[in-house]
Scaffold this motif. Structure first.
Motif, short mmCIF file in Angstrom:
data_model
loop_
_atom_site.label_atom_id
_atom_site.label_comp_id
_atom_site.label_asym_id
_atom_site.label_seq_id
_atom_site.Cartn_x
_atom_site.Cartn_y
_atom_site.Cartn_z
N THR A 1 0.81 -1.22 0.00
CA THR A 1 0.00 0.00 0.00
C THR A 1 0.84 1.26 0.00
N ASP A 2 2.13 1.16 0.33
CA ASP A 2 3.02 2.33 0.26
C ASP A 2 3.18 2.81 -1.18
N ASN A 3 2.92 1.95 -2.14
CA ASN A 3 3.05 2.31 -3.55
C ASN A 3 1.79 2.93 -4.13
N ILE A 4 0.75 3.08 -3.33
CA ILE A 4 -0.48 3.72 -3.79
C ILE A 4 -0.39 5.19 -3.41
N LYS A 5 -0.37 6.05 -4.42
CA LYS A 5 -0.11 7.49 -4.21
C LYS A 5 -1.37 8.31 -4.48
N LEU A 6 -1.55 9.35 -3.69
CA LEU A 6 -2.63 10.31 -3.87
C LEU A 6 -2.06 11.71 -3.70
N GLY A 7 -2.84 12.68 -4.11
CA GLY A 7 -2.50 14.05 -3.75
C GLY A 7 -2.04 14.93 -4.89
N PRO A 8 -2.06 16.22 -4.62
CA PRO A 8 -1.64 17.21 -5.60
C PRO A 8 -0.12 17.26 -5.74
N CYS A 9 0.31 18.07 -6.70
CA CYS A 9 1.74 18.29 -6.87
C CYS A 9 1.97 19.75 -7.19
N LYS A 10 3.22 20.15 -7.10
CA LYS A 10 3.60 21.46 -7.61
C LYS A 10 4.40 21.23 -8.88
N VAL A 11 4.38 22.21 -9.75
CA VAL A 11 5.05 22.12 -11.04
C VAL A 11 6.13 23.18 -11.08
N VAL A 12 7.36 22.76 -11.36
CA VAL A 12 8.48 23.70 -11.48
C VAL A 12 8.88 23.73 -12.95
N PHE A 13 8.74 24.89 -13.57
CA PHE A 13 9.07 25.08 -14.98
C PHE A 13 10.34 25.91 -15.05
N GLY A 14 11.47 25.24 -15.30
CA GLY A 14 12.76 25.89 -15.36
C GLY A 14 13.71 25.30 -14.32
N GLU A 15 14.98 25.54 -14.52
CA GLU A 15 16.02 25.05 -13.61
C GLU A 15 16.12 25.97 -12.39
N ASP A 16 16.76 25.49 -11.33
CA ASP A 16 16.92 26.30 -10.12
C ASP A 16 17.66 27.61 -10.37
N ASN A 17 18.62 27.61 -11.30
CA ASN A 17 19.42 28.81 -11.57
C ASN A 17 18.79 29.73 -12.62
N ASP A 18 17.59 29.41 -13.09
CA ASP A 18 16.90 30.19 -14.11
C ASP A 18 16.15 31.35 -13.44
N PRO A 19 16.50 32.61 -13.77
CA PRO A 19 15.79 33.74 -13.14
C PRO A 19 14.32 33.81 -13.55
N ASN A 20 13.95 33.14 -14.62
CA ASN A 20 12.56 33.12 -15.07
C ASN A 20 11.84 31.83 -14.68
N LYS A 21 12.41 31.08 -13.74
CA LYS A 21 11.78 29.85 -13.29
C LYS A 21 10.40 30.16 -12.72
N VAL A 22 9.43 29.30 -13.04
CA VAL A 22 8.07 29.47 -12.56
C VAL A 22 7.71 28.26 -11.70
N VAL A 23 7.14 28.52 -10.54
CA VAL A 23 6.64 27.45 -9.67
C VAL A 23 5.12 27.60 -9.60
N LEU A 24 4.43 26.58 -10.09
CA LEU A 24 2.97 26.58 -10.08
C LEU A 24 2.52 25.67 -8.94
N GLU A 25 2.03 26.29 -7.87
CA GLU A 25 1.68 25.52 -6.67
C GLU A 25 0.19 25.48 -6.38
N THR A 26 -0.59 26.31 -7.06
CA THR A 26 -2.02 26.38 -6.80
C THR A 26 -2.76 25.93 -8.05
N THR A 27 -3.33 24.74 -7.98
CA THR A 27 -4.06 24.21 -9.13
C THR A 27 -5.48 23.84 -8.72
#
Length: 175
Positions: free
Chosen positions: A3-29
């Protein structure tokens, strides 16, 4: 059954690398982030077996990530509307607008970046991450201005292979 392999829940989306000044983090869906991976194939037939395939060959792979993003943010719109530009008032920096020009022909690969899906459920680890090596945004704005609706920006990120041919990975980055 594990049952540990059964996953639920939302995620956040990171568009861009950590060093990208234009990186976008989409956390509210709203409605869930949807990852779609598909394969195309061609069945091989021979006269001797008629229409019965003797084997099948994968001819292509595609991946998309649909993100119904719930925060209205012009800086994020600027990153997910390829070819858009932001204009800021010369007298009041709080007054700004994002302009989308319809006369531009846009090569989406120039806007493609690494994208990571990070599940937010308790107990998830980097082994639960999904990485699209090169994703480009395609956005559909369908805002309903009413008391019963949030402004949802529907963005679908399409995967393109990186220079090594890698499209998508599941799990912790081991490189």
């Amino acid at each position: 059954m594990n049952t540990d392999n059964i996953k639920l829940g939302p995620c956040k989306v990171v568009f861009g690398e950590d060093n990208d000044p234009n990186k976008v983090v989409l956390e509210t869906t709203q409605g869930g982030v949807v990852l779609t991976y598909e394969e195309t194939s061609r069945e091989v037939t021979m006269d001797q077996t008629g229409t019965t395939p003797i084997k099948e060959i994968i001819t292509g792979r595609t991946a998309t990530v649909a993100v119904p993003f719930g925060e209205y943010d012009q800086d994020i719109l600027l990153q997910i509307l390829p070819g858009s530009k932001q204009v800021v008032s010369a007298t009041d920096p709080d007054r700004k607008q994002v302009i989308v020009n319809a006369t531009k022909v846009i090569d989406l690969i120039k806007f493609a970046k690494k994208m990571t899906l990070i599940p937010l459920a308790e107990g998830t680890t980097e082994n639960d991450h999904v990485v699209i090596y090169r994703a480009a945004p395609r956005t559909t704005l369908n805002y309903t201005y009413s008391y019963d609706n949030e402004l949802i920006t529907n963005t679908t990120f399409k995967a393109y292979p990186n220079d090594d041919g890698d499209l998508i990975s599941f799990g912790s980055d081991v490189a």
